[in-house]
Design an enzyme around this catalytic site. Structure first.
Site, mmCIF file in Angstrom:
data_model
loop_
_atom_site.group_PDB
_atom_site.id
_atom_site.type_symbol
_atom_site.label_atom_id
_atom_site.label_comp_id
_atom_site.label_asym_id
_atom_site.label_seq_id
_atom_site.Cartn_x
_atom_site.Cartn_y
_atom_site.Cartn_z
ATOM 1 C CE LYS A 1 -4.030 -0.277 2.689
ATOM 2 N NZ LYS A 1 -4.885 -0.274 3.737
ATOM 3 C CE LYS B 1 -2.962 4.211 2.875
ATOM 4 N NZ LYS B 1 -4.403 4.930 4.570
HETATM 5 N N1 C2G Z 1 -12.563 7.337 5.167
HETATM 6 C C1 C2G Z 1 -13.461 8.210 5.194
HETATM 7 N N2 C2G Z 1 -13.202 9.116 5.312
HETATM 8 C C2 C2G Z 1 -12.381 9.725 6.131
HETATM 9 C C3 C2G Z 1 -11.327 8.918 5.926
HETATM 10 C C4 C2G Z 1 -11.275 7.470 5.608
HETATM 11 O O1 C2G Z 1 -15.066 7.368 5.049
HETATM 12 N N3 C2G Z 1 -11.934 11.134 5.778
HETATM 13 C C5 C2G Z 1 -13.016 5.435 5.157
HETATM 14 C C6 C2G Z 1 -12.317 5.631 4.001
HETATM 15 O O2 C2G Z 1 -13.158 5.302 2.170
HETATM 16 C C7 C2G Z 1 -12.447 3.421 4.580
HETATM 17 C C8 C2G Z 1 -11.774 3.564 5.665
HETATM 18 O O3 C2G Z 1 -12.136 4.819 6.252
HETATM 19 O O4 C2G Z 1 -13.398 3.065 4.414
HETATM 20 C C9 C2G Z 1 -9.660 3.137 5.940
HETATM 21 O O5 C2G Z 1 -10.142 4.452 5.936
HETATM 22 P P1 C2G Z 1 -7.968 4.389 5.188
HETATM 23 O O6 C2G Z 1 -7.534 4.083 6.276
HETATM 24 O O7 C2G Z 1 -7.643 5.455 4.138
HETATM 25 O O8 C2G Z 1 -8.283 2.991 4.541
HETATM 26 P P2 C2G Z 1 -7.302 2.798 3.136
HETATM 27 O O9 C2G Z 1 -5.793 2.674 3.545
HETATM 28 O O10 C2G Z 1 -8.095 3.244 1.776
HETATM 29 O O11 C2G Z 1 -7.300 1.005 2.871
HETATM 30 O O12 C2G Z 1 -8.102 -3.150 0.628
HETATM 31 C C10 C2G Z 1 -8.263 -1.861 1.329
HETATM 32 C C11 C2G Z 1 -7.492 -0.591 1.559
HETATM 33 O O13 C2G Z 1 -7.214 -2.039 3.048
HETATM 34 C C12 C2G Z 1 -8.534 -0.165 2.341
#
Ligand code: C2G
Length: 133
Positions: free
Chosen positions: A45, A47
């Site tokens: 990812k 990250k």
């Molecule tokens: N999210 C949200 N609003 C934000 C930030 C995040 O609704 N302001 C939601 C994202 O859309 C996601 C969840 O919170 O559904 C977790 O966010 P992340 O940790 O950034 O997830 P991500 O890195 O996109 O991982 O296999 C799928 C991935 O692991 C998703």
């Protein structure tokens, strides 16, 4: 019992994540969060997390909407997970809209929820840097 699953890194945990988890839980009776491991974040990812997997897991397990936290180790475990955990509904923020529709073939409802627009980990980091400068 209607079982819901969602996936993510959740670092730094903020109210946008809580808004997502609250709405996801409201779609059923039991919410599973598949939490991206440190290796998955680093290797696939791209990250860099502030908190380790164990620290992020501790935070998520303290949230009233979360019933179970499992590791997310790769992009491809979702099909298996929905069967293994007898999931009825798969939920993600709408930044992922359309990306996981294939899970409908596994008999799983797929729901994309509107993100909380004004907050992100990048935003938090930028604001903190600006305050220091
Ligand atoms: N999210 C949200 N609003 C934000 C930030 C995040 O609704 N302001 C939601 C994202 O859309 C996601 C969840 O919170 O559904 C977790 O966010 P992340 O940790 O950034 O997830 P991500 O890195 O996109 O991982 O296999 C799928 C991935 O692991 C998703």
């Amino acid at each position: 019992m209607k079982r819901v699953i969602t996936y993510g890194t959740f670092d730094l945990l903020h109210y946008g994540h809580i808004n997502l988890l609250r709405r996801a839980r409201a779609l059923g009776d039991y919410l599973i969060v598949a939490l991206s491991t440190d290796e998955f974040n680093h290797e696939q990812k791209n990250k860099v997390c502030y908190f380790s997997y164990e620290e992020r897991k501790t935070l998520l397990e303290a949230i009233r909407y979360v019933d179970l936290v499992i590791p997310e180790e790769n992009w491809d475990q979702k099909r298996t997970d929905v069967h293994l955990y007898q999931v009825d509904t798969f939920v993600m923020g709408d930044d992922w809209k359309g990306k996981f529709d294939f899970l409908k073939e596994e008999g799983c409802e797929v729901v994309y929820l509107p993100r909380t627009p004004e907050i992100s980990t990048t935003q938090i980091k930028n604001d903190l840097n600006n305050r220091e400068s």
